[in-house]
Design a protein around this motif. Structure first.
Motif, short mmCIF file in Angstrom:
data_model
loop_
_atom_site.label_atom_id
_atom_site.label_comp_id
_atom_site.label_asym_id
_atom_site.label_seq_id
_atom_site.Cartn_x
_atom_site.Cartn_y
_atom_site.Cartn_z
N ARG A 280 39.61 43.61 45.35
CA ARG A 280 38.99 43.75 44.05
C ARG A 280 38.95 42.41 43.31
O ARG A 280 37.92 41.98 42.82
N THR A 281 40.10 41.74 43.28
CA THR A 281 40.12 40.44 42.60
C THR A 281 39.45 39.35 43.45
O THR A 281 38.85 38.43 42.91
N ALA A 282 39.53 39.50 44.76
CA ALA A 282 38.81 38.53 45.60
C ALA A 282 37.32 38.58 45.27
O ALA A 282 36.65 37.53 45.22
N GLY A 283 36.80 39.78 45.02
CA GLY A 283 35.39 39.92 44.64
C GLY A 283 35.09 39.20 43.33
O GLY A 283 34.07 38.52 43.20
N ILE A 284 36.00 39.33 42.37
CA ILE A 284 35.81 38.64 41.08
C ILE A 284 35.83 37.12 41.30
O ILE A 284 35.00 36.40 40.77
N LEU A 285 36.78 36.68 42.11
CA LEU A 285 36.89 35.23 42.34
C LEU A 285 35.72 34.68 43.15
O LEU A 285 35.46 33.48 43.16
N ALA A 286 34.99 35.57 43.82
CA ALA A 286 33.80 35.13 44.57
C ALA A 286 32.54 35.22 43.72
O ALA A 286 31.46 34.91 44.20
N GLY A 287 32.66 35.69 42.46
CA GLY A 287 31.47 35.67 41.60
C GLY A 287 31.06 37.01 41.01
O GLY A 287 30.16 37.07 40.18
N ALA A 288 31.71 38.12 41.43
CA ALA A 288 31.40 39.41 40.81
C ALA A 288 31.99 39.43 39.40
O ALA A 288 32.90 38.66 39.08
N ASN A 329 45.61 39.99 35.58
CA ASN A 329 46.61 39.06 35.04
C ASN A 329 46.97 38.00 36.07
O ASN A 329 47.10 36.82 35.74
N LYS A 330 47.10 38.43 37.32
CA LYS A 330 47.50 37.50 38.38
C LYS A 330 46.51 36.38 38.55
O LYS A 330 46.86 35.30 39.02
N ILE A 331 45.25 36.62 38.24
CA ILE A 331 44.25 35.55 38.39
C ILE A 331 43.81 35.02 37.01
O ILE A 331 42.77 34.37 36.89
N GLN A 332 44.63 35.32 35.99
CA GLN A 332 44.36 34.87 34.60
C GLN A 332 42.97 35.32 34.10
O GLN A 332 42.26 34.56 33.48
N TYR A 333 42.64 36.57 34.43
CA TYR A 333 41.43 37.18 33.90
C TYR A 333 41.85 38.36 33.03
O TYR A 333 43.00 38.85 33.13
#
Ligand code: SAH
Length: 336
Positions: A280-288, A329-333
């Motif tokens: 889920r967060t990998a998707g956000i970090l890739a641009g979602a 939180n873990k990715i400061q989002y």
């Protein structure tokens, strides 16, 4: 490869052959650069925030027989349900009270029931004038799309599923036509809906050329939203023994889409998180930039079984939101 990524970032376009190279490259530093570039664009447009959409799985009654989908009409193992108006309104209330301002009603394709949903949509609109109401109910007659729009719906998700006529025909029974689906997408846009398209990644029989065709179509159509997730087999379908799509290829496609469509709303999809815990967060970090927590009543949740593992986290919305918050939180989002 870096040059191609810069070009995509600047012009929001690339020749098909270059897109194919981005999809196929084994160069890890290029893939990293692709994700980093997409994340920069995404953060420029949305900050370090994701938008939440409350998913309400309205009905699993479906007239279609898509070969990949667990709620296809031939699957007699499914207990069919359709949520009543009061249940839908209760889901919206619940979501609104938790701060979610977009309701997504998704369901099987069932034109008569979809038409009968108009008074519910009107009541949602009257109760939450500020909310966005998204529908995802498949291919419907023009008049029904128009009625639902007049009733207050303002967005519509209709994945094109595959822009390649050959692949589309392998994944769907003959009575389903790619031309019809594309015509529906154009109609939805004409009617003033914000419109979303998209496809599965790693669907059986899908080649890299098919994905290039999908990306070309998305570039040309310029949708407001793009729903893309990996194919996940469902054992009670004809494609139930095919392998799942790749998480890393899905992430790569999120990044390409972000560079192509800088302002589009791109969810990091549930199908993705069903395959890998941190996806889920990998998707956000890739641009979602969108997550869609499930607000479907637990009573029927297991029956909206599009693919296996979908309901592995059948938790109440509050708990789901807490998990989302912790992961972000873990990715400061954070979410809005
Ligand atoms: N009936 C609506 C909603 C379909 S369900 C419509 O026709 O648009 C939402 C999406 O789930 C589909 O568009 C499809 O892309 C996806 N889906 C269905 N089966 C799937 C599977 N086995 N794996 C991954 N995604 C799937």
């Amino acid at each position: 490869m870096h040059v191609l990524i810069d070009e995509l970032r600047e012009t929001h376009n690339l020749p098909d052959e270059a897109i194919r190279q981005l999809l196929e490259t084994g160069d890890g530093s290029a893939v990293q650069y692709l994700h980093d570039s997409a994340r920069e664009i995404s953060q420029g447009a949305f900050g370090r925030t994701v938008k939440l959409r409350a998913l309400i799985e309205w009905s699993n009654v479906c007239r279609n027989d898509c070969l990949y989908c667990g709620i296809r009409r031939s699957n007699t193992g499914v207990t069919r349900y359709t949520l009543a108006k009061d249940e839908i309104l209760a889901c919206c209330e619940h979501a609104w009270n938790l701060g979610l301002k977009t309701f997504v009603l998704q369901g099987g394709e069932n034109p008569a029931a979809a038409k009968a949903l108009a008074p519910t949509v009107a009541e949602m609109r009257a109760s939450w004038p500020e909310a966005a109401i998204t529908l995802s109910l498949g291919e419907l007659p023009y008049d029904t799309y128009a009625l639902l729009r007049r009733s207050g719906a303002n967005r519509y998700l209709l994945r094109h599923e595959s822009a390649s006529p050959r692949l589309y025909a392998r994944l769907h029974p003959a009575e389903m036509r790619l031309e019809n689906r594309l015509a529906c997408l154009r109609t939805l846009r004409e009617l003033g809906y914000e419109t979303g398209a998209g496809m599965m990644v790693g669907a059986p029989f899908q080649t890299v050329e098919d994905l290039v065709e999908d990306l070309r179509f998305l570039h040309d159509f310029q949708p407001d939203m793009v729903g893309v997730g990996p194919f996940v087999p469902h054992p009670d379908t004809p494609l139930g023994t095919s392998p799942a799509g790749s998480v890393s290829l899905t992430l790569r496609i999120y990044s390409i889409l972000r560079l192509m469509l800088p302002h589009a709303n791109i969810p990091s999809t549930t199908a993705l998180s069903s395959l890998r815990a941190d996806a889920r967060t990998a998707g956000i970090l890739a641009g979602a930039n969108v997550l869609m927590p499930n607000f479907t009543p637990l009573r029927v949740r297991a029956s909206y079984d599009l693919y296996s593992g979908k309901n592995a986290s059948g938790v109440e919305a509050e708990e789901n939101l807490q998990r989302i918050q912790q992961e972000l939180n873990k990715i400061q989002y954070s979410y809005v």
